[in-house]
Design a protein around this motif. Structure first.
Motif, PDB file in Angstrom:
ATOM      1  N   LEU B 219       0.829  -1.208   0.000  1.00  0.00           N
ATOM      2  CA  LEU B 219       0.000   0.000   0.000  1.00  0.00           C
ATOM      3  C   LEU B 219       0.865   1.261   0.000  1.00  0.00           C
ATOM      4  O   LEU B 219       0.620   2.189  -0.766  1.00  0.00           O
ATOM      5  N   LEU B 220       1.886   1.265   0.848  1.00  0.00           N
ATOM      6  CA  LEU B 220       2.781   2.433   0.900  1.00  0.00           C
ATOM      7  C   LEU B 220       3.320   2.752  -0.487  1.00  0.00           C
ATOM      8  O   LEU B 220       3.405   3.915  -0.881  1.00  0.00           O
ATOM      9  N   GLU B 221       3.677   1.679  -1.219  1.00  0.00           N
ATOM     10  CA  GLU B 221       4.310   1.875  -2.526  1.00  0.00           C
ATOM     11  C   GLU B 221       3.360   2.483  -3.550  1.00  0.00           C
ATOM     12  O   GLU B 221       3.800   2.987  -4.574  1.00  0.00           O
ATOM     13  N   LYS B 222       2.056   2.404  -3.279  1.00  0.00           N
ATOM     14  CA  LYS B 222       1.146   3.106  -4.193  1.00  0.00           C
ATOM     15  C   LYS B 222       0.490   4.319  -3.541  1.00  0.00           C
ATOM     16  O   LYS B 222      -0.579   4.762  -3.945  1.00  0.00           O
ATOM     17  N   GLY B 223       1.164   4.826  -2.517  1.00  0.00           N
ATOM     18  CA  GLY B 223       0.732   6.089  -1.932  1.00  0.00           C
ATOM     19  C   GLY B 223      -0.447   5.987  -0.988  1.00  0.00           C
ATOM     20  O   GLY B 223      -1.117   6.973  -0.712  1.00  0.00           O
ATOM     21  N   GLU B 224      -0.694   4.763  -0.456  1.00  0.00           N
ATOM     22  CA  GLU B 224      -1.809   4.614   0.486  1.00  0.00           C
ATOM     23  C   GLU B 224      -1.320   4.235   1.872  1.00  0.00           C
ATOM     24  O   GLU B 224      -0.288   3.579   2.029  1.00  0.00           O
ATOM     25  N   GLN B 225      -2.103   4.639   2.869  1.00  0.00           N
ATOM     26  CA  GLN B 225      -1.770   4.326   4.254  1.00  0.00           C
ATOM     27  C   GLN B 225      -2.101   2.857   4.548  1.00  0.00           C
ATOM     28  O   GLN B 225      -2.960   2.273   3.893  1.00  0.00           O
ATOM     29  N   PRO B 226      -1.403   2.264   5.541  1.00  0.00           N
ATOM     30  CA  PRO B 226      -1.618   0.840   5.851  1.00  0.00           C
ATOM     31  C   PRO B 226      -3.058   0.510   6.265  1.00  0.00           C
ATOM     32  O   PRO B 226      -3.828   1.389   6.628  1.00  0.00           O
ATOM     33  N   ARG B 227      -3.361  -0.791   6.231  1.00  0.00           N
ATOM     34  CA  ARG B 227      -4.713  -1.271   6.536  1.00  0.00           C
ATOM     35  C   ARG B 227      -5.196  -0.840   7.917  1.00  0.00           C
ATOM     36  O   ARG B 227      -6.343  -0.429   8.071  1.00  0.00           O
ATOM     37  N   ILE B 328      -0.690  11.519   3.204  1.00  0.00           N
ATOM     38  CA  ILE B 328      -0.611  12.977   3.110  1.00  0.00           C
ATOM     39  C   ILE B 328       0.832  13.402   3.387  1.00  0.00           C
ATOM     40  O   ILE B 328       1.375  13.125   4.459  1.00  0.00           O
ATOM     41  N   THR B 329       1.447  14.041   2.418  1.00  0.00           N
ATOM     42  CA  THR B 329       2.838  14.465   2.617  1.00  0.00           C
ATOM     43  C   THR B 329       2.937  15.952   2.956  1.00  0.00           C
ATOM     44  O   THR B 329       3.919  16.383   3.519  1.00  0.00           O
ATOM     45  N   LYS B 330       1.914  16.703   2.569  1.00  0.00           N
ATOM     46  CA  LYS B 330       1.895  18.135   2.890  1.00  0.00           C
ATOM     47  C   LYS B 330       0.474  18.519   3.269  1.00  0.00           C
ATOM     48  O   LYS B 330      -0.488  17.898   2.812  1.00  0.00           O
ATOM     49  N   PHE B 331       0.338  19.562   4.111  1.00  0.00           N
ATOM     50  CA  PHE B 331      -1.008  20.036   4.431  1.00  0.00           C
ATOM     51  C   PHE B 331      -0.977  21.544   4.619  1.00  0.00           C
ATOM     52  O   PHE B 331       0.072  22.160   4.851  1.00  0.00           O
ATOM     53  N   GLU B 332      -2.148  22.133   4.496  1.00  0.00           N
ATOM     54  CA  GLU B 332      -2.307  23.547   4.813  1.00  0.00           C
ATOM     55  C   GLU B 332      -3.722  23.744   5.330  1.00  0.00           C
ATOM     56  O   GLU B 332      -4.503  22.785   5.404  1.00  0.00           O
ATOM     57  N   HIS B 333      -4.055  24.959   5.707  1.00  0.00           N
ATOM     58  CA  HIS B 333      -5.423  25.150   6.162  1.00  0.00           C
ATOM     59  C   HIS B 333      -5.898  26.546   5.783  1.00  0.00           C
ATOM     60  O   HIS B 333      -5.102  27.482   5.623  1.00  0.00           O
TER      61      HIS B 333
END
Lengths: 264, 375
Positions: B219-227, B328-333
């Motif tokens: 999952l990590l390798e396709k940009g998704e968080q673990p189960r 999520i690698t970056k965030f803003e608000h």
């Protein structure tokens, strides 16, 4: 203090091994036994009765970590023979418990013999060294049970285990063809090579054989492989007592002993 | 033995290998205040990875009740006992890590659990610490406490399992810091099981090798968080990448929560392994206990957490938990919402600070029915 003792034992064993090697010789006489004998060599075969027996003292492995500080088995009785094509080595040692299971709480009884691939004088008896590899034959009691009985499962050790999710299960090491995880094992003896600590590597060609018998509180195990040497070589030994949870580097060993392959 | 820098204990320490940090480090934040021990994570992991033969008692993810829950039995009590005195002076750990001064003949201080120690994975569930005084129930507050702690492999910067393996069958991936057991190299010596302070390496008696959490790397390798993160219904978890110390990015939610605001803390940092699952400590638990479990930053972390209303950026980071399967690698608000972006800069989630409020008429004329639930 414990570290000092460990260093002392290390130095003592390093000092001992050339001396022991010089003092001790194991003779492998020629015996006209046919090839069938070697496919599952019987430790009780009549041919062994005439072979001279050598007693080898064992040391606890504490050159590298994890270490053992007391031997689980102090002595090993060795007999060898060859038929010019195969070499067989018969080991006998005291072991009150027959340990043929592996789990978090269990370790299997096991033994191994080791040969230098190049000059013995330049090859470390401790799993070889860079440029001077060693060839190893490794027998495990659980591997023999895998063949005698069936591949050992959880229920063999814990009969009341219940699980209903197996149908989803994956077994990564079996899929990855780990040499430890072989549901259809052909031989209880694995052929390996090493070139120093941590380098133990299984071999593509697995043509070694062997068989063990546990009786009267002792193991009698024969390991055999196609003969690769002539005249004089060296042999080293390792023993694991499953009852003491010996595994990996936590083993009893004897460094190089001369092995004389007699013509007749 | 080489000396390496461990920021969690604020000092150098001994480790068998040189310091070599991955390009990015897989890391998690778990908010213990939100966990209800529903075990959805446990089951998601179990059905995905460990439902095979030899894995009957194996939970790469488990949730235990503290202080009396343990899996395996008494794992952390034994760890603390093995480690001896563990004093902190300010932010600096004064005691020994598991790598320092191990017993003769061993690479790491540790203990090997017994098979039966894994037999009761939910032992101690919901048990409280202390007795409730007579009448306390009516007074509104009482001193008895417990909390739930979800646990997975910490994918440590300095893994004890890796240090203990005599044949280098365990490795830490350079690209993401995931710690893996090479299933072709492992020979089942169990040294890793013994060494891991968190007891998150397990022995499989059918394959005869050791196995552990793989951080769901497919999952990590396709940009998704673990189960375990994706399935968490309490939204207590966030997985992302932690930057190297000194290179923190305030727009990376993991860096911001863990390194900049220091609102989430490592579990038993005194082990010295630099674990990478960071816990927001439970606010209601006695500080002495939390100091022992999460190290010297406890007071500050709780204060930061309790004043999050006045810190919209931190609040925005917290709102990202459990709202997208993507990493999520970056965030803003903005004034209204927290926005998360993936590695390529695409917006993957937008969470409003305030949930939209809908007021509906009591009577639904179309369906000819009253909308109420107090009939």
């Amino acid at each position: 203090m414990r570290n000092l003792t460990s260093i002392a034992i290390t130095l003592l064993s390093l000092w001992l091994w050339p001396a022991a090697g010089a003092a001790q010789e194991i003779h492998a006489p020629y015996q006209a036994v046919d090839g069938a004998f070697f496919s599952r060599p019987d430790p009780n075969a009549a041919v062994w009765q005439s072979i001279p027996e050598t007693t080898v003292n064992l040391l606890p492995q504490n050159i590298t970590q994890p270490s053992l500080f007391q031997t689980s088995v102090a002595q090993l009785k060795v007999k060898t023979l060859h038929n010019k094509k195969w070499l067989a080595v018969r080991l006998e040692w005291q072991d009150k418990t027959k340990d043929q299971a592996v789990s978090l709480d269990h370790a299997s009884d096991a033994c191994a013999i080791q040969f230098p691939v190049k000059e013995a004088e330049k090859t470390s008896p401790f799993m070889g060294n860079k440029g001077f590899p060693v060839a190893i034959l490794h027998w495990k009691a659980i591997w023999q049970k895998d063949i005698e009985d069936h591949y050992q499962q959880v229920k063999d050790l814990y009969p009341n285990t219940y699980n209903e999710t197996y149908r989803f299960g994956i077994q990564a090491a079996i899929d990855a063809k780990n040499p430890l995880s072989q549901p259809k094992r052909q031989t209880p003896v694995e052929r390996l090579m090493a070139e120093g600590f941590g380098t133990l590597t299984t071999q593509a060609e697995q043509n070694a054989s062997g068989w063990g018998i546990h009786t009267d509180g002792k193991w009698q195990v024969v390991l055999a492989r196609p003969l690769q040497d002539k005249g004089k070589t060296s042999i080293a030994f390792a023993l694991w007592e499953g009852g003491d949870k010996n595994a990996g580097a936590k083993k009893n060993y004897a460094p190089w002993v001369s092995l004389i392959l007699e013509e007749k | 033995m080489p000396k390496v820098k461990n920021w969690q204990i604020n000092r150098e320490m001994e480790y068998p290998y040189e310091e070599k940090r991955p390009k990015k480090q897989v890391a998690y934040v778990f908010d213990t205040n939100k966990c209800i021990a529903c075990q959805t994570c446990t089951v998601a992991c179990k059905t995905t990875w460990t439902s095979g033969q030899g894995q009957e008692q194996m939970f790469w993810n488990n949730v235990e009740t503290k202080p009396y829950g343990f899996y395996p039995k008494a794992w952390d009590v034994k760890l603390l006992k093995t480690m001896g005195r563990q004093d902190w002076e300010g932010q600096t750990y004064q005691g020994e890590t598991v790598f320092e001064n191990p017993p003769a003949g061993q690479r790491v201080k540790g203990h090997l659990p017994a098979y039966e120690d894994y037999a009761h994975p939910n032992i101690g569930e919901d048990e409280i610490f202390g007795l409730i005084e007579k009448g306390a129930f009516f007074s509104g507050m009482h001193n008895a406490w417990m909390f739930y702690m979800a646990r997975i492999c910490n994918h440590c910067t300095y893994p004890a399992c890796l240090a203990a393996c005599p044949r280098k069958a365990i490795y830490k991936r350079e690209e993401d810091g995931v710690v893996l057991v090479d299933q072709t190299r492992c020979r089942g010596y169990k040294e890793c099981v013994k060494a891991c302070p968190y007891k998150k390496v397990f022995f499989n008696m059918v394959t005869r090798t050791s196995e552990k959490c793989i951080a769901c790397y497919p999952l990590l390798e396709k940009g998704e968080q673990p189960r375990c993160v994706q399935t968490c219904i309490g939204k207590i978890r966030l997985q992302g990448w932690l930057s190297e110390p000194g290179k923190e990015d305030p727009n990376n939610p993991l860096d911001y929560i863990v390194r900049i605001k220091k609102a989430a803390l490592p579990l038993y940092p005194q082990s010295g392994t630099e674990p990478n699952v960071y816990y927001i400590p439970p606010v209601h638990v006695p500080r002495e206990f939390l100091l022992q479990m999460f190290g010297a930053g406890v007071e500050e972390a709780i204060q930061t957490y309790q004043t999050v209303r006045s810190d919209p950026k931190l609040l925005a980071a917290f709102l990202l938990f459990g709202n997208t399967p993507k990493i999520i690698t970056k965030f803003e608000h903005t004034n209204e919402a927290a926005i998360g972006f993936d590695e390529k800069g695409n917006e993957v989630v937008r969470v409003p600070f305030r949930e939209p409020f809908f007021e509906r008429e009591m009577f639904d004329a179309k369906l000819n029915v009253y909308r109420h639930n107090t009939a």
